[in-house]
Design a protein around this motif. Structure first.
Motif, PDB file in Angstrom:
ATOM      1  N   SER A   1     -13.325  -0.171  -9.667  1.00  0.00           N
ATOM      2  CA  SER A   1     -13.611  -0.892  -8.206  1.00  0.00           C
ATOM      3  C   SER A   1     -12.311  -0.714  -7.436  1.00  0.00           C
ATOM      4  CB  SER A   1     -14.338  -2.195  -8.201  1.00  0.00           C
ATOM      5  OG  SER A   1     -13.201  -3.516  -8.276  1.00  0.00           O
ATOM      6  N   ARG A   2     -10.727  -0.028  -8.049  1.00  0.00           N
ATOM      7  CA  ARG A   2      -9.347  -0.626  -6.989  1.00  0.00           C
ATOM      8  C   ARG A   2      -9.079  -0.202  -6.164  1.00  0.00           C
ATOM      9  NH1 ARG A   2      -7.229   3.572 -11.809  1.00  0.00           N
ATOM     10  NH2 ARG A   2      -8.667   1.953 -12.874  1.00  0.00           N
ATOM     11  N   GLU A   3      -8.885  -0.989  -5.278  1.00  0.00           N
ATOM     12  CA  GLU A   3      -8.284   0.163  -3.910  1.00  0.00           C
ATOM     13  C   GLU A   3      -7.728   0.553  -3.853  1.00  0.00           C
ATOM     14  OE1 GLU A   3      -8.819  -2.476   0.753  1.00  0.00           O
ATOM     15  OE2 GLU A   3      -8.455  -3.460  -0.929  1.00  0.00           O
TER      16      GLU A   3
ATOM     17  N   ARG B   1       0.363  -1.320  -0.052  1.00  0.00           N
ATOM     18  CA  ARG B   1      -0.116  -0.178  -0.119  1.00  0.00           C
ATOM     19  C   ARG B   1       0.527   1.221  -0.309  1.00  0.00           C
ATOM     20  NH1 ARG B   1      -4.920  -1.573   4.227  1.00  0.00           N
ATOM     21  NH2 ARG B   1      -4.949  -3.925   3.916  1.00  0.00           N
TER      22      ARG B   1
ATOM     23  N   ASN C   1     -13.878   1.227  -0.164  1.00  0.00           N
ATOM     24  CA  ASN C   1     -12.717   0.327   0.442  1.00  0.00           C
ATOM     25  C   ASN C   1     -12.228   1.923   1.372  1.00  0.00           C
ATOM     26  OD1 ASN C   1     -12.545  -1.572  -1.527  1.00  0.00           O
ATOM     27  ND2 ASN C   1     -12.378   0.014  -3.467  1.00  0.00           N
TER      28      ASN C   1
ATOM     29  N   TRP D   1      -5.756   3.719  -1.249  1.00  0.00           N
ATOM     30  CA  TRP D   1      -4.354   4.091  -0.734  1.00  0.00           C
ATOM     31  C   TRP D   1      -3.700   5.086  -0.639  1.00  0.00           C
ATOM     32  CZ3 TRP D   1      -2.135  -1.844  -3.189  1.00  0.00           C
ATOM     33  CH2 TRP D   1      -3.330  -2.683  -1.978  1.00  0.00           C
TER      34      TRP D   1
ATOM     35  N   ASN E   1     -12.268   0.530   4.724  1.00  0.00           N
ATOM     36  CA  ASN E   1     -11.311  -0.649   5.097  1.00  0.00           C
ATOM     37  C   ASN E   1      -9.765  -0.500   5.346  1.00  0.00           C
ATOM     38  OD1 ASN E   1     -13.691  -2.523   5.059  1.00  0.00           O
ATOM     39  ND2 ASN E   1     -13.800  -2.937   2.951  1.00  0.00           N
ATOM     40  N   ASN E   2      -9.560   1.165   4.938  1.00  0.00           N
ATOM     41  CA  ASN E   2      -8.676   1.306   4.771  1.00  0.00           C
ATOM     42  C   ASN E   2      -7.875   2.144   5.395  1.00  0.00           C
ATOM     43  OD1 ASN E   2      -6.792   0.182   2.403  1.00  0.00           O
ATOM     44  ND2 ASN E   2      -8.571   0.038   2.219  1.00  0.00           N
TER      45      ASN E   2
END
Length: 197
Positions: free
Chosen positions: A83-85, A37, A111, A89, A114-115
């Protein structure tokens, strides 16, 4: 990137006053090769921040030293597209803890949560006020109070409540990822299992 609890964030903000910002604009696809990340922050909004020769575009907010802080303020429909996480990041790695918009794409919102990046949805009216306050004074403070679920624009005192899933709120307040959360309630799980064995 370390797991980091969020309680109260009171800071200045960086404005990106554009609507329908998709994940490819947040972090272009050519930078998605890495699996860790870290390091994505330098390519946040890469094509808007830099010229083709790599020199920074002075007019873009992230390149303007007047704009600092842990809060990114964005236009409506932020994080749409793929949908890229990596989009979450990149924002987190660039030093932001909070993103404010009047609407987030659902996948980006999840996302982000979650980060350990808090997406705060505000009314269209408050979003306009925030952009106006920051442009008038880059030192304008915004306070996000996660326990109370409120956002306050300090120069005007205007306050709104924002929604957040209770489970995600607990995780952010304690710096828990999903596994940390399960470990935190291990005694309750064991009690339940013993009762139903």
């Amino acid at each position: 990137m370390s797991n980091q609890s969020i309680h109260i964030v009171s800071t200045t903000a960086v404005p990106v006053d554009m609507e329908n910002v998709d994940t490819d604009q947040i972090i272009p696809a050519r930078f998605l090769k890495a699996t860790s990340r870290d390091g994505f922050g330098e390519n946040l909004f890469r094509d808007w921040r830099y010229n083709s020769d790599g020199s920074p575009k002075k007019e873009f907010a992230l390149n303007d030293p007047a704009y600092q802080g842990k809060i990114l303020v964005a236009g409506k429909n932020f994080g749409c597209g793929s949908s890229r996480e990596h989009a979450a990041w990149a924002i987190k790695d660039a030093g932001f803890d909070v993103v404010i918009s009047s609407f987030f794409a659902d996948i980006f919102k999840n996302n982000a949560l979650n980060n350990f990046l808090l997406p705060v949805t505000v009314s269209e009216g408050l979003l306009k006020e925030i952009f106006s306050a920051i442009k008038n004074n880059p030192s304008a403070l915004i306070t996000i109070n996660l326990p109370d679920q409120t956002i306050t624009l300090e120069p005007t005192g205007r306050k709104e409540r924002f929604e957040i899933n209770n489970y995600k709120k607990t995780c952010l307040l304690n710096g828990y990822d999903d596994i940390d959360y399960l470990l935190s309630i291990r005694d309750e799980i064991e009690t339940f299992e013993n009762r139903h064995a």
